[in-house]
Write a protein that holds these residues in place. Structure first.
Motif, mmCIF file in Angstrom:
data_model
loop_
_atom_site.group_PDB
_atom_site.id
_atom_site.type_symbol
_atom_site.label_atom_id
_atom_site.label_comp_id
_atom_site.label_asym_id
_atom_site.label_seq_id
_atom_site.Cartn_x
_atom_site.Cartn_y
_atom_site.Cartn_z
ATOM 1 N N GLU A 111 0.798 -1.157 0.006
ATOM 2 C CA GLU A 111 0.032 0.003 0.081
ATOM 3 C C GLU A 111 0.841 1.269 -0.056
ATOM 4 N N ALA A 112 2.026 1.156 0.853
ATOM 5 C CA ALA A 112 2.966 2.365 0.622
ATOM 6 C C ALA A 112 3.719 2.425 -0.641
ATOM 7 N N GLU A 113 3.813 1.459 -1.464
ATOM 8 C CA GLU A 113 4.630 1.421 -2.846
ATOM 9 C C GLU A 113 5.742 1.517 -2.426
ATOM 10 N N ALA A 114 6.475 1.023 -1.147
ATOM 11 C CA ALA A 114 7.647 1.032 -0.614
ATOM 12 C C ALA A 114 8.757 0.229 -1.461
ATOM 13 N N SER A 115 10.012 0.789 -1.613
ATOM 14 C CA SER A 115 10.936 -0.313 -2.329
ATOM 15 C C SER A 115 11.639 -0.880 -1.080
ATOM 16 N N LEU A 116 11.225 -1.944 -0.705
ATOM 17 C CA LEU A 116 11.640 -2.717 0.484
ATOM 18 C C LEU A 116 12.917 -3.597 0.584
ATOM 19 N N VAL A 117 13.795 -3.129 1.366
ATOM 20 C CA VAL A 117 15.184 -4.006 1.628
ATOM 21 C C VAL A 117 15.083 -4.323 2.991
ATOM 22 N N LYS A 175 30.558 -12.910 -1.781
ATOM 23 C CA LYS A 175 29.731 -12.718 -2.739
ATOM 24 C C LYS A 175 29.224 -11.184 -2.772
ATOM 25 N N ARG A 176 28.750 -10.613 -3.896
ATOM 26 C CA ARG A 176 28.320 -9.411 -3.990
ATOM 27 C C ARG A 176 27.111 -9.498 -4.757
ATOM 28 N N LEU A 177 25.838 -8.817 -4.359
ATOM 29 C CA LEU A 177 24.596 -8.997 -4.903
ATOM 30 C C LEU A 177 24.049 -7.517 -5.015
ATOM 31 N N ARG A 178 23.312 -7.264 -6.104
ATOM 32 C CA ARG A 178 22.674 -5.847 -6.199
ATOM 33 C C ARG A 178 21.297 -5.998 -6.591
ATOM 34 N N VAL A 179 20.503 -5.117 -6.121
ATOM 35 C CA VAL A 179 19.143 -4.845 -6.602
ATOM 36 C C VAL A 179 18.813 -3.318 -7.021
ATOM 37 N N THR A 180 17.886 -3.144 -7.931
ATOM 38 C CA THR A 180 17.821 -1.803 -8.659
ATOM 39 C C THR A 180 16.104 -1.741 -8.202
ATOM 40 N N ARG A 181 15.841 -0.150 -8.482
ATOM 41 C CA ARG A 181 14.471 -0.002 -8.304
ATOM 42 C C ARG A 181 13.828 0.227 -10.069
ATOM 43 N N GLU A 182 12.754 -0.604 -10.028
ATOM 44 C CA GLU A 182 12.293 -0.543 -11.369
ATOM 45 C C GLU A 182 11.098 0.418 -11.441
ATOM 46 N N GLY A 183 10.466 0.932 -10.484
ATOM 47 C CA GLY A 183 9.429 1.695 -10.556
ATOM 48 C C GLY A 183 8.924 1.835 -9.114
ATOM 49 N N PRO A 184 7.569 2.505 -8.633
ATOM 50 C CA PRO A 184 7.106 2.515 -7.238
ATOM 51 C C PRO A 184 6.599 1.117 -6.643
#
Length: 622
Positions: free
Chosen positions: A495-501, A604-613
């Motif tokens: 509901e908050a459209e959070a980019s959650l980590v 290990k190195r891992l990466r995540v990106t934001r694609e939209g809200p």
């Protein structure tokens, strides 16, 4: 002949002007005897804000001691920006905490204390990022049992440059005595815990903190960067919840609330963090840290505020049942589920169904089933768990809570506020694994020559391995044991459209997990789980044969859909680097904690990106 004895104010002025040691007493004709003070526990800082930070120390002295403190922009203390004086008192176990305010955002500072002729080590700290910050660097740690090993992980973390903060996700201390968890290992390397018994009272918890904080590697980590902290269970007692703990026995250890409050009082005394405001309960702890315009870090409390008691797979299991119409006690009739539901109360009786092991046949004769219900099953017969009902009625009970309504409502507001301010990342500091992790069947995953030595002499390990045949959650003490509460959290995030980590501790293994709102459904966020500082990993108990680690990891990655990465054998920490575009997790490990002779590496190195809200990319290797 007259002598001059400087006042505390004069000493502070002199100390500030010279950057040297202010002498609080003189030889000869002093009006008061000099208090001999020492700083055996180093210094620490934490709970940072954009313009403020807590600095901490403890004074070892015969009694109450006066303490001077300084904060400067340089290590030589030529440019002092704040200073003052305080008292180390018995009421706070001679700890001193100063809330230093009026600082600049995103600025590094140095600080120190003095008392009498003693000068503390110098610590480095940092305020939360300024609005123009383009990068954040966080260290993430948890689970630092003193007896299981040396603090090589803290030593490595102290070497990291330009950390904005170190996030400690709990189990900073452990409550056990020498006969408990980690006792034998502690004796082997000469790190037995103090006091030499399970800690229960305020004095006990204070002594345990004192021992941990005398460790040079832990002191180095605290002196290197500000800590942001939240407890898990062992700061109070194992598997604690809102009404008690697995490792608390009221008959011999008193009221749970008394022990809990003693433990938390010591925690607040010894940790560089702000105390609860007047009228606030110690155990209701949740906070937001605004890190410039890049991220908000929300620390939640999942142990003491609202957590329901943990489900037991032994005591709370439900089994297949047969329903009977007992209107005629001499001739009870077997009913199907629909007919049983239609009978009025008192006419239907449900009994667990025995199954014959030799041919798998169900026994439904009422007289026999009734007798065995009272006397126990004979050899060759078993009751079968009704796993669907167990998941729905026990694990899935909507009343089972981790956060509670008030805390969830607070978090909903914080997430929405962060998104309204166009902050790219919403980071959740959380104690226990959030991803769905149903156990693979490890009874068939391991060759006999690998698993049999591990389970031969350890009843707990043998029972755990046998239970994986049920394919239930690996650990019912994490979010998997509270799926309705997790679903409420996921709905709040969506509901908050959070980019959650999500940042997670507790498990003593490394994880990267793909959080899904429903199994295989929409991604709700990602989870980075850190291994322990020193505490033994659960899969170490399977590793009499070192091939067990590889088999475990391969099986988990193959059979548990939400796991993207797991590493079960090393102790270590996560180094998190955050920009507006991406979050990268670097999994750092040490080769051993059983010796001070070790090596360190990046696993290990891992990466995540934001694609939209509210939309994130896959976790990908860097």
């Amino acid at each position: 002949m007259m002598s001059f004895r400087p006042t505390r104010r004069d000493a502070l002025k002199g100390f500030a002007a010279t950057g040297g040691v202010a002498v609080m007493g003189t030889s000869g004709c002093s009006e008061e005897p000099e208090v001999i003070a020492e700083f055996h526990h180093g210094v620490a800082s934490g709970d940072p804000e954009a313009t403020a930070v807590i600095i901490w120390t403890r004074v070892t002295a015969p009694g109450e001691a006066s303490v001077l403190w300084q904060v400067a922009k340089d290590e030589a203390f030529a440019e002092i920006v704040s200073k003052g004086e305080a008292s180390a008192k018995a009421s706070s176990d001679y700890t001193v905490k100063i809330d230093v305010r009026g600082l600049e955002p995103g600025q590094g500072y140095f600080y120190r204390f003095l008392s009498g002729r003693a000068v503390s080590p110098v610590g480095r700290t940092r305020t939360l990022a300024a609005k123009d910050a383009t990068t954040l660097r966080l260290g993430v740690v948890s689970c630092s049992h003193y007896g299981f090993g040396f603090y090589n992980v803290y030593r490595e973390l102290a070497k990291e440059q330009d950390l904005d903060a170190i996030v400690h996700l709990g189990d900073y201390i452990y409550e056990y005595g020498p006969d408990g968890y980690g006792g034998p290992e502690a004796k082997e390397i000469g790190r037995e815990q103090e006091p030499p018994h399970e800690i229960v009272t305020l004095d006990d918890y204070r002594m345990r903190f004192s021992q941990y904080r005398r460790d040079a590697d832990l002191q180095a980590a605290h002196a290197a960067a500000p800590f942001i902290t939240i407890w898990d269970d062992h700061e109070t007692a194992n598997n604690s919840w809102s009404g008690g703990a697995q490792n608390h026995q009221p008959d011999t250890e008193g009221k749970w609330e008394t022990r809990r409050d003693a433990a938390l009082r010591a925690y607040f005394e010894w940790m560089p963090m702000r105390d609860p405001k007047p009228g606030e309960a110690f155990h209701r702890l949740h906070r937001t840290y605004e890190m410039g315009t890049l991220a908000t870090l929300h620390l939640i409390e999942t142990r003491l505020t609202a957590r329901s008691g943990e489900v037991s797979y032994e005591d709370d299991m439900v089994y297949f049942e047969t329903a009977y119409d007992v209107s005629d006690p001499q001739a009870p009739l077997v009913l199907n589920a629909e007919d049983a539901a239609l009978l009025p109360a008192g006419r239907a009786e449900r009994l667990k169904t025995p199954w014959r092991e030799s041919d798998g046949a169900a026994i439904t004769d009422y007289k026999q089933v009734r007798e065995w219900a009272d006397t126990g099953l004979p050899d060759g017969y078993v009751y079968k768990p009704d796993l669907a009902r167990f998941r729905e009625e026990v694990l899935g009970d909507p009343a089972r809570e981790l956060l509670g309504e008030a805390q969830l409502g607070w978090l909903a507001g914080e997430l929405k506020a962060s998104r309204a301010n166009e902050v790219p990342w919403q980071i959740l500091g959380n104690q226990v694994i959030m991803a769905r992790m149903d156990a693979p069947d490890f009874t068939v995953a391991f060759p006999p020559e690998v698993i049999e030595p591990a389970i031969r002499d350890n009843p707990y390990t043998r029972q755990w391995v046998e239970r994986t045949k049920l394919r239930l959650p690996i650990n019912p003490g994490v979010w998997d044991g509270y799926p309705a509460s997790r679903q409420r959290l996921y709905e709040t995030v969506r509901e908050a459209e959070a980019s959650l980590v999500v940042l997670t501790g507790d498990s003593h293994q490394f994880w990267a997990n793909d959080l899904r709102e429903t199994p295989g459904g929409r991604r709700i966020g990602v989870e980075f789980g850190t291994s322990s500082v020193s505490s033994k990993g659960g899969y170490d108990y399977l590793a009499a044969d070192p091939r067990a680690y590889d088999i475990t990891e391969e099986t988990l990655l193959r059979d548990v859909p939400e796991i993207v990465y797991c590493e079960t054998r090393h102790r270590g920490f996560i180094l998190l680097e955050i920009t507006a575009e991406a979050v990268e997790a670097d999994y750092r490990a040490v080769s051993t904690v059983r010796s001070r002779d070790y090596t360190s590496s990046s696993l290990k190195r891992l990466r995540v990106t934001r694609e939209g809200p509210g939309e994130l990319s896959d976790l990908v290797p860097v």
